[in-house]
Design a protein around this motif. Structure first.
Motif, PDB file in Angstrom:
ATOM      1  N   LEU A 211      78.005 -28.345 -58.147  1.00  0.00           N
ATOM      2  CA  LEU A 211      78.339 -28.607 -59.548  1.00  0.00           C
ATOM      3  C   LEU A 211      79.505 -29.586 -59.670  1.00  0.00           C
ATOM      4  CD1 LEU A 211      77.865 -25.015 -60.986  1.00  0.00           C
ATOM      5  CD2 LEU A 211      76.499 -27.036 -61.545  1.00  0.00           C
ATOM      6  N   ARG A 212      80.451 -29.495 -58.754  1.00  0.00           N
ATOM      7  CA  ARG A 212      81.538 -30.481 -58.745  1.00  0.00           C
ATOM      8  C   ARG A 212      80.994 -31.891 -58.527  1.00  0.00           C
ATOM      9  NH1 ARG A 212      85.919 -27.347 -54.849  1.00  0.00           N
ATOM     10  NH2 ARG A 212      87.284 -26.557 -56.505  1.00  0.00           N
ATOM     11  N   GLU A 213      80.088 -32.009 -57.580  1.00  0.00           N
ATOM     12  CA  GLU A 213      79.502 -33.316 -57.300  1.00  0.00           C
ATOM     13  C   GLU A 213      78.672 -33.805 -58.488  1.00  0.00           C
ATOM     14  OE1 GLU A 213      78.614 -36.830 -55.328  1.00  0.00           O
ATOM     15  OE2 GLU A 213      80.151 -35.304 -54.950  1.00  0.00           O
ATOM     16  N   SER A 214      77.963 -32.895 -59.142  1.00  0.00           N
ATOM     17  CA  SER A 214      77.182 -33.290 -60.317  1.00  0.00           C
ATOM     18  C   SER A 214      78.091 -33.806 -61.428  1.00  0.00           C
ATOM     19  CB  SER A 214      76.343 -32.107 -60.814  1.00  0.00           C
ATOM     20  OG  SER A 214      77.140 -31.143 -61.481  1.00  0.00           O
ATOM     21  N   TYR A 215      79.248 -33.180 -61.578  1.00  0.00           N
ATOM     22  CA  TYR A 215      80.211 -33.637 -62.588  1.00  0.00           C
ATOM     23  C   TYR A 215      80.633 -35.077 -62.308  1.00  0.00           C
ATOM     24  CZ  TYR A 215      84.484 -34.019 -65.319  1.00  0.00           C
ATOM     25  OH  TYR A 215      85.444 -34.449 -66.192  1.00  0.00           O
ATOM     26  N   LYS A 220      82.073 -39.574 -63.868  1.00  0.00           N
ATOM     27  CA  LYS A 220      83.141 -40.335 -63.225  1.00  0.00           C
ATOM     28  C   LYS A 220      82.705 -41.642 -62.562  1.00  0.00           C
ATOM     29  CE  LYS A 220      86.560 -37.577 -64.163  1.00  0.00           C
ATOM     30  NZ  LYS A 220      87.625 -38.033 -65.084  1.00  0.00           N
ATOM     31  N   ARG A 221      81.444 -41.903 -62.456  1.00  0.00           N
ATOM     32  CA  ARG A 221      81.000 -43.068 -61.691  1.00  0.00           C
ATOM     33  C   ARG A 221      80.521 -44.233 -62.541  1.00  0.00           C
ATOM     34  NH1 ARG A 221      78.168 -39.902 -56.549  1.00  0.00           N
ATOM     35  NH2 ARG A 221      80.122 -38.942 -55.856  1.00  0.00           N
ATOM     36  N   ALA A 228      72.369 -41.443 -63.958  1.00  0.00           N
ATOM     37  CA  ALA A 228      73.007 -40.238 -63.431  1.00  0.00           C
ATOM     38  C   ALA A 228      71.997 -39.117 -63.238  1.00  0.00           C
ATOM     39  CB  ALA A 228      74.122 -39.786 -64.367  1.00  0.00           C
ATOM     40  N   LEU A 229      71.077 -38.969 -64.179  1.00  0.00           N
ATOM     41  CA  LEU A 229      70.074 -37.910 -64.067  1.00  0.00           C
ATOM     42  C   LEU A 229      69.140 -38.150 -62.884  1.00  0.00           C
ATOM     43  CD1 LEU A 229      69.142 -37.271 -67.819  1.00  0.00           C
ATOM     44  CD2 LEU A 229      70.818 -36.079 -66.403  1.00  0.00           C
TER      45      LEU A 229
END
Length: 258
Positions: A211-215, A220-221, A228-229
């Motif tokens: 979930l951190r990486e998904s955020y 953030k990128r 992103a999806l």
């Protein structure tokens, strides 16, 4: 006279009240109301319209449930409020019945609805949610399970708050809050993953890591949301939490708190 119903309470003919329901002084219960076993109403509670209240709820003083909605398009259509089991509804909460959009306003099970909360017409609050003092849900708001909404926070019409998300106090939310995130500010923006809440609810380190990486991918990128999806699906093809995030965002009509 039922010994569990105070002599000053007014119970309309037609109301369906389980034998062990406790109703305190000066409560008013309308003819289309149904209250299931183990529920307690303290003093001065008003329940009107077609309102169905489940088992083992505790409703504190001066709560109003089932009154007509504050919607100028409402013209007296038959709508209702449905409340599940094991909820605590604190002082001065107002829960209005639906309109012809959904025809009902619903609160699930095991929710804590703190003082002065307003749940407007056609809202859906799922199980295990917390709405802190003075939170205000405008019409048609959808709050998924285990969400927490901070005090004095207004939620705009048709906004969704995702499961296990937390909205900080005194925020102003006019777009969807992505599941598992922490959002805050006026207007509300995503701040990070709701790590404390996820740990309390038994999420594994691997789930939280994903979930951190998904955020980071979403927020953030600098990616377009569609990009992103795609990255989320490619990187986490079998993660049910990420699948829920993707489905939630795809259904968004107001955009997300990005």
């Amino acid at each position: 006279m039922n010994k569990n119903i105070h002599e000053t309470a007014i119970i309309a003919a037609g109301a369906k009240i389980a034998d062990d329901v406790k109703i305190g002084p000066y409560c008013i219960i309308g003819p289309q109301v149904s209250i299931d076993s183990g529920t307690v109403l303290e003093s001065h509670v008003v329940v009107e319209g077609e309102t169905i209240i489940g088992k083992k709820n505790y409703i504190f003083s001066f709560v109003s449930i089932g009154k007509v909605p504050q919607d100028l398009k409402f013209h007296g259509e038959e709508t209702r409020v449905v409340i599940g089991d094991n909820n605590k509804i604190r002082e001065f909460v107002t829960i209005h019945r639906g309109t012809e959009d959904r025809f009902e306003t619903t609160v699930g099970n095991n929710c804590l609805i703190m003082a002065y909360v307003h749940i407007a017409h056609d809202c859906m609050v799922e199980d295990n949610c917390i709405l802190a003092n003075g939170a205000t849900l405008a019409g048609h708001v959808y709050v998924e399970e285990y969400a927490v909404i901070g005090g004095l926070t207004p939620i705009h019409q048709f906004v969704r708050v995702g499961r296990h998300a937390m909205v900080g106090g005194a925020s102003a939310v006019n777009q969807d809050v992505v599941p598992y995130t922490l959002a805050e500010g006026n207007k509300a923006r995503a701040a990070y993953i709701n790590i404390t809440g996820l740990k309390r609810r038994g999420f594994t380190e691997e789930e939280i890591k994903n979930l951190r990486e998904s955020y980071k991918i979403i927020f953030k990128r600098g990616l377009k949301l569609e990009e992103a999806l795609v990255q989320l699906k490619e990187k986490f093809p079998d993660d049910k939490n990420i699948d829920h995030i993707i489905a939630f965002i795809k259904k968004s009509k107001r955009g997300i708190t990005r």
